[in-house]
Scaffold this motif. Structure first.
Motif, short mmCIF file in Angstrom:
data_model
loop_
_atom_site.label_atom_id
_atom_site.label_comp_id
_atom_site.label_asym_id
_atom_site.label_seq_id
_atom_site.Cartn_x
_atom_site.Cartn_y
_atom_site.Cartn_z
N ILE A 73 -1.22 -2.77 -7.24
CA ILE A 73 -1.82 -3.67 -6.25
C ILE A 73 -2.21 -5.01 -6.86
O ILE A 73 -1.89 -6.08 -6.31
CB ILE A 73 -3.05 -3.00 -5.60
CG1 ILE A 73 -2.63 -1.74 -4.84
CG2 ILE A 73 -3.76 -3.98 -4.67
CD1 ILE A 73 -3.81 -0.88 -4.41
N VAL A 74 -2.90 -5.00 -7.99
CA VAL A 74 -3.40 -6.26 -8.57
C VAL A 74 -2.26 -7.21 -8.95
O VAL A 74 -2.26 -8.38 -8.54
CB VAL A 74 -4.33 -5.98 -9.77
CG1 VAL A 74 -4.72 -7.30 -10.44
CG2 VAL A 74 -5.58 -5.24 -9.31
N PRO A 75 -1.25 -6.75 -9.74
CA PRO A 75 -0.16 -7.69 -10.07
C PRO A 75 0.58 -8.19 -8.83
O PRO A 75 0.99 -9.36 -8.78
CB PRO A 75 0.78 -6.85 -10.95
CG PRO A 75 -0.07 -5.76 -11.48
CD PRO A 75 -1.07 -5.46 -10.41
N ALA A 76 0.75 -7.33 -7.82
CA ALA A 76 1.46 -7.75 -6.61
C ALA A 76 0.65 -8.79 -5.84
O ALA A 76 1.21 -9.77 -5.34
CB ALA A 76 1.74 -6.54 -5.73
N VAL B 232 -1.46 -10.90 -7.03
CA VAL B 232 -1.43 -12.16 -7.77
C VAL B 232 -0.04 -12.79 -7.73
O VAL B 232 0.13 -13.97 -7.46
CB VAL B 232 -1.86 -11.93 -9.24
CG1 VAL B 232 -1.68 -13.22 -10.05
CG2 VAL B 232 -3.32 -11.47 -9.30
N GLY B 233 0.99 -11.96 -7.99
CA GLY B 233 2.34 -12.49 -8.14
C GLY B 233 3.05 -12.82 -6.84
O GLY B 233 3.82 -13.77 -6.78
N PHE B 234 2.78 -12.05 -5.78
CA PHE B 234 3.53 -12.21 -4.54
C PHE B 234 2.70 -12.72 -3.37
O PHE B 234 3.23 -13.19 -2.37
CB PHE B 234 4.18 -10.88 -4.14
CG PHE B 234 5.09 -10.32 -5.20
CD1 PHE B 234 6.21 -11.02 -5.64
CD2 PHE B 234 4.83 -9.10 -5.79
CE1 PHE B 234 7.04 -10.52 -6.62
CE2 PHE B 234 5.66 -8.58 -6.78
CZ PHE B 234 6.77 -9.29 -7.20
N PHE B 235 1.35 -12.61 -3.49
CA PHE B 235 0.50 -13.05 -2.38
C PHE B 235 -0.42 -14.20 -2.77
O PHE B 235 -1.28 -14.60 -2.00
CB PHE B 235 -0.36 -11.87 -1.89
CG PHE B 235 0.44 -10.77 -1.25
CD1 PHE B 235 0.68 -10.76 0.12
CD2 PHE B 235 0.97 -9.75 -2.02
CE1 PHE B 235 1.42 -9.74 0.70
CE2 PHE B 235 1.71 -8.72 -1.45
CZ PHE B 235 1.94 -8.72 -0.08
N ALA B 236 -0.24 -14.72 -4.00
CA ALA B 236 -0.98 -15.90 -4.47
C ALA B 236 -2.49 -15.71 -4.46
O ALA B 236 -3.24 -16.65 -4.24
CB ALA B 236 -0.60 -17.13 -3.64
N GLY C 238 0.81 -1.21 0.00
CA GLY C 238 0.00 0.00 0.00
C GLY C 238 0.84 1.26 0.00
O GLY C 238 0.52 2.24 -0.68
N LEU C 239 1.95 1.24 0.74
CA LEU C 239 2.85 2.40 0.78
C LEU C 239 3.44 2.68 -0.60
O LEU C 239 3.49 3.84 -1.05
CB LEU C 239 3.96 2.17 1.80
CG LEU C 239 3.54 2.11 3.27
CD1 LEU C 239 4.70 1.64 4.14
CD2 LEU C 239 3.05 3.48 3.75
N LEU C 240 3.89 1.63 -1.28
CA LEU C 240 4.46 1.79 -2.62
C LEU C 240 3.41 2.27 -3.60
O LEU C 240 3.64 3.20 -4.39
CB LEU C 240 5.04 0.45 -3.09
CG LEU C 240 5.54 0.40 -4.54
CD1 LEU C 240 6.66 1.40 -4.76
CD2 LEU C 240 6.00 -1.01 -4.91
N ALA C 241 2.24 1.66 -3.56
CA ALA C 241 1.16 2.05 -4.46
C ALA C 241 0.74 3.49 -4.21
O ALA C 241 0.39 4.22 -5.14
CB ALA C 241 -0.04 1.11 -4.29
N GLY C 242 0.79 3.94 -2.96
CA GLY C 242 0.43 5.31 -2.63
C GLY C 242 1.36 6.32 -3.27
O GLY C 242 0.93 7.36 -3.77
#
Length: 267
Positions: free
Chosen positions: A169-172, A174-178, A151-155
Motif C-alpha cells: 500500500i505505502v509504495p503504491a 507514493v509511486g502511483f497516487f502521488a 486494496g484487492l492486490l494487497a489483500g
C-alpha cells in the motif's frame, strides 16, 4: 505461557516498524516466528494475521490523524479491497507452493526500495514533479477504483504472507497516487486498522494452522510499539524517512527471495 516475553518483544519491534513505515508488522513477525520460535511457515502467517485483527495501530492512527496525515476515504476504500481478497491469499498459501511467487515479489520489493533510495537516476523534471506532488497533493483526488484495486492486490498478498498489506500500500500510494510519504503511511495504517484479515484467519483456523495464544501477546506488543514508531516518523524529515523505508524494503525483498531456501533446510 511459554515464550510470552519473546512474543511481547517481537510485537513491540514489529509495532515500531508498523508505526514508522505504515505496515501491519507481519513482515517482521512471520520470519521471526519461523526462525526463532520454531513456527511452521503457515502457522507463522496465520498467527501474524490473527495478531493484526485487533486494532493494534489505533494509537499510531490517532497520531497521524492529529497531524493531518491520514486520508480516511482512501483508507476505507483500500480496506474494502483488503477484506475482500485476504481469504484468496490464504487459500493460495494453503493449497499451493508459493516459492516462485515469493521470490518474484521479493524482486519487486527490492526495486521499489531502490526507487525510494533514489538509486535510479531520474530526470530533473521528473524529480521536480515528484517533489511538487508530495507538497501539493490533497486527499480525495485519487480514482476510487484504482484504490480498490490496490486494496484487492494487497489483500491477496496479506493472506499469502501474513504481512498486513502495508508493504504494498505505502509504495503504491507514493509511486502511483502521488501521496506524500507520511500521508501514505498514515493512510495505510488507517486501512489496516479494521479486522480486514478475518476471512484469511478463519481459513487458517479451519486448517489447524492458527496459534491464538501466541497471537495475543504479539498484538499487545504491536499496539504499544506502533505508537512509538508513529511518533518517530512524524518527527523525521521526509527525505530521511523515504531513505529509511527504501533500505527497509530492500531487506524485506532479500528475505522474500532467500526464505524459501531457509525453509527447505528447517526441520
Amino acid at each position: 505461557m511459554e515464550n510470552l516475553i519473546p512474543l511481547l518483544i517481537l510485537g513491540l519491534v514489529a509495532g515500531v516498524f508498523s508505526g514508522l513505515f505504515g505496515i501491519g508488522g507481519g513482515i517482521v513477525i512471520v520470519p521471526a516466528l519461523t526462525l526463532f520460535l520454531a513456527f511452521s511457515p503457515k502457522a507463522a502467517v496465520a498467527t501474524s494475521l490473527a495478531a493484526l485483527l485487533m486494532p493494534v495501530g489505533i494509537f499510531a492512527v490517532i497520531t497521524y490523524y492529529r497531524n493531518k496525515l491520514l486520508d480516511i476515504r482512501s483508507s476505507a476504500i483500500v480496506a474494502v479491497g483488503l477484506v475482500t481478497t485476504t481469504v484468496i491469499g490464504a487459500q493460495i498459501t494453503l493449497a499451493l507452493p508459493d516459492t516462485l511467487f515469493k521470490q518474484a515479489y521479493g524482486v519487486f520489493v527490492i526495486i521499489m526500495g531502490a526507487r525510494f533510495l533514489e538509486l535510479f537516476k531520474r530526470s530533473a523534471a521528473g524529480a521536480q514533479t515528484a517533489t511538487s506532488s508530495e507538497q501539493t497533493t490533497e486527499p480525495g483526488q485519487e480514482a476510487l477504483w484504482k484504490l480498490l484495486v490496490l486494496g484487492l492486490l494487497a489483500g491477496v498478498l496479506a493472506g499469502m504472507f501474513g504481512i498486513g498489506g502495508g508493504i504494498v500500500i505505502v509504495p503504491a500510494l507514493v509511486g502511483f497516487f502521488a501521496f506524500e510519504h507520511k500521508r501514505a503511511v498514515g493512510t495505510s495504517l488507517g486501512a489496516l486498522l479494521l479486522p480486514v484479515g478475518l476471512p484469511g484467519v478463519l481459513s487458517y483456523y479451519a486448517a489447524g494452522e492458527l496459534n491464538i495464544a501466541a497471537a495475543v501477546p504479539v498484538a499487545i506488543g504491536l499496539a504499544i510499539g506502533a505508537l512509538g514508531g508513529a511518533r518517530l516518523a512524524i518527527g523525521l524529515p521526509p527525505k530521511v524517512m523515504r531513505r529509511m523505508y527504501g533500505a527497509f524494503l530492500i531487506v524485506v525483498g532479500v528475505w522474500f527471495i532467500v526464505e524459501p531456501w531457509l525453509g527447505l533446510t528447517r526441520s
